[in-house]
Design an enzyme around this catalytic site. Sequence first.
Site, short mmCIF file in Angstrom:
data_model
loop_
_atom_site.label_atom_id
_atom_site.label_comp_id
_atom_site.label_asym_id
_atom_site.label_seq_id
_atom_site.Cartn_x
_atom_site.Cartn_y
_atom_site.Cartn_z
N ASP A 172 0.81 -1.22 0.00
CA ASP A 172 0.00 0.00 0.00
C ASP A 172 0.84 1.27 0.00
O ASP A 172 0.32 2.36 -0.21
CB ASP A 172 -0.88 0.03 1.26
CG ASP A 172 -2.19 -0.69 1.06
OD1 ASP A 172 -2.64 -0.80 -0.09
OD2 ASP A 172 -2.77 -1.13 2.08
C1 GLC Z 1 -1.84 -3.89 5.26
C2 GLC Z 1 -3.05 -3.94 4.37
C3 GLC Z 1 -2.82 -4.78 3.15
C4 GLC Z 1 -1.54 -4.41 2.48
C5 GLC Z 1 -0.37 -4.44 3.45
C6 GLC Z 1 0.93 -3.98 2.83
O1 GLC Z 1 -1.66 -5.13 5.88
O2 GLC Z 1 -4.17 -4.41 5.07
O3 GLC Z 1 -3.89 -4.64 2.26
O4 GLC Z 1 -1.33 -5.29 1.43
O5 GLC Z 1 -0.67 -3.61 4.54
O6 GLC Z 1 0.95 -2.62 2.57
C1 GLC Z 2 -0.67 2.40 5.71
C2 GLC Z 2 0.12 1.21 6.22
C3 GLC Z 2 -0.25 -0.04 5.47
C4 GLC Z 2 -1.73 -0.20 5.45
C5 GLC Z 2 -2.44 1.05 4.98
C6 GLC Z 2 -3.92 0.86 5.10
O1 GLC Z 2 -0.32 2.66 4.40
O2 GLC Z 2 1.50 1.42 6.15
O3 GLC Z 2 0.37 -1.15 6.09
O4 GLC Z 2 -2.07 -1.26 4.61
O5 GLC Z 2 -2.04 2.15 5.73
O6 GLC Z 2 -4.65 1.99 4.94
#
Ligand code: GLC
Ligand code: GLC
Length: 794
Positions: free
Chosen positions: A484
Amino acid sequence: MDNFGHFDDASREYVITRPDTPWPWINYMGTEDFFSLISNTAGGYCFCRDAKFRRILRYRYNGVPMDAGGRYYYIKDGDTVWNPGWKPCKTALDFYECRHGMGYTKIVGQKNGLKAEVTFFVPIGHRCEVHKVKITNTGSSKKQFKLYSFAEWCLWNASTDMENFQRNLSTGEVEIEGSVIYHKTEYRERRDHYAFYGVNRPFDGYDTDRETFIGMYNGFEAPQQVLAGTSGNTRAHGWSPIASHRFDLELGAGESTELVFVLGYVENPQEEKFVAPAVINKKRALAMLEAFSTVEKADKAFAELRAFWDNLLGRFNVSSDVPELDRTVNIWNQYQCMITFFFSRSASYFESGIGRGMGFRDSNQDLAGIVHMIPDRARQRIIDIASTQFPDGGCYHQYQPLTKRGNNDIGGGFNDDPLWLIFGTVAYIRETGDFGILNEPVPFDNKPGTEVSLLYHLKISFRHVTDNLGPHDLPLIGRADWNDCLNLNCFSWNPDDSFQTTENKTEGTKAESLMIAGLFVAQGRDFAELLQRIGDKDAEGVKEAVKAMESAVKQHGWDGEWFLRAYDYYGNKIGSRECEEGKIFIESQGWCTMARIGADEGLCDKALDSTVKHLECEQGIVLNTPAYSKYIYEYGEISSYPEGYKENAGIFCHNNPWVIIGEAMAGRRDDAWRHYCKITPAFTKDQTLRKVEPYVFCQMVAGKDAAKPGEGKNSWLTGTAAWTWKAVSESILGIKPQFDGLLIEPCIPLQYGTYRVHRKFRDAVYELEIKYSGKKGGFYIPYKPGVQKLTVEL
Ligand code: GLC
Ligand code: GLC
């Protein structure tokens, strides 16, 4: 090294023996739509269906002190006031124990010859918590003491409850009748629900007004009524409604008494809301109280709950020479998969319950952890998720559990999302053999009249990638892929922007993802197999697209020693030896080795060697290295984190199993096992360092560049649960569901190669004795209903 507890495998419990754990160690209760979070000191809250809109108990996140608020029982014995769970009074106890089990928590406290045992659980078929409180006089003389209950009501919407005080402090309303306290704020207008806290015997006093019970300048640890041994018998009106019962008790030496409290939630049809002006209809609450009006009834419901979990967890069991492996596989990993499925990423001690909805990608991945236990619910979830898709194969990144509608605030454009629908559906069909789901009519964006088959949704999911290729014929990343924080089309200098939703580089975007490329090849292979199995002629086209992607990866995605991570907006490499920082990333190594891209030319072995060499550290595999030491604005959120945390070189446990599976596919059993042990909490030696619960996986463990490598965070709700389940059950223990049977193909160190597996699969039960001495190729067992005992030697 301090130790705070131990496993009790026979009871499927974790036993906490000191209340001052390094972080609240919590458990979840609930199996349908009423859920609770409960810490080892009875902190936490409950809600019905939606942690934001139907919050029943108030909870203050990240408070001082930590974990304040919950369902507290106070005992006033002479001048001593104490709680069975130690908090909030923190009076030193003579004995303390908390047993977190499957869907219940038992807390025992002992002080000055009184023993209090409180069993908390959410019974099946009811929207309530039951608290069975048993108090025993363990001394040799008669004792008189007082027992108080306590809970604080949240005014339903957990978000406005924490913001809108000009209104909130004037809306609170309650009713008191019999020994039941009813919370009915806003029921007078549009709400058709109320909550209640009752008990199966008459009380000696009560309070519903927080200020009277606690005192304006006291905390939960010193409620003035408890200190004085009195009750105010108050009726809250506005301000902050609470519920407390008082009992004046007397117990002879060796005598016990038991009370059953019910903390419940009721919805009434509009026309049945009131029985008299301003008097709520209590029929449903009274029925629920009646269901638990005796200890026997409560015990029976408790036994039903245990049977529910015995049944679920009885579908896959291993018996090996490694107790940590057995308890993880047989109990805690499966349990965590269920909890993650129920909650998605909404409510934990790191997720406030007011933030995110259900993630498209997250929910699809979660399916892999539960489909062998609750296939019907997996089926429904797949349809729900697919119904939020758009006609071009793209989709909303999240949807709301209450409405099942796509969430417009976050929007779409995360280009890995559609592929996870193929992943989830394939996992479901392999487990169940239910090919019929492919013909289910499923709408676009929940619009009636737009229904097409689920199979069609899978096809457009696949095509969404081939329709969105970049200059190297690799998948465009969109807002981000699985990571993300790799926001390659968001260039932001404004601290008020959300990296998740800002996408300001929309013209001529070229940022490409090798993670999606690997995912596409791996899912594409499965999809082609599925299409072939059902005789769909598109199988050939899918295979060709997969082949083309493989060559694109080999041509443009190989960096010499490992797979690149991405190309940025300008077409520059990310995750390359040419980069100053972030030279190598885990995601593309995981996915491209799972997809076996370039395996024949040795690329997979090389990529795995590089992963071990550069990314593996003492507690697991970090996400990238070297960590970014400064903010790089064309990369987005990733470099916003200090070194060693989260997506910037944290051990993001979710993706470690990708490498474990990649290792297993390459036959590297010792490497696969070592990676597994590092992230699996049952192997944790230092509980103080790990900080969070030693019985569940966490999303992230601080990596080698952090201040305290090895510190765990974001426990419970994480894709790590389902992925580690998949890695251990399929790749390490080698029980792989296929469309028409089971393939047994272990990859475990040879010294642990002999073990037994009990596996229910559709209408079959397989009792397997596995003797693995390293032979490749696997052993295929076609599906046949009934019990089959087999010795598999490989
Ligand atoms: C969080 C989110 C997931 C994403 C991950 C890596 O666990 O829930 O959707 O893939 O972060 O950013
Ligand atoms: C932030 C976090 C990621 C998560 C996301 C969800 O980017 O670092 O882990 O998945 O928020 O909104």
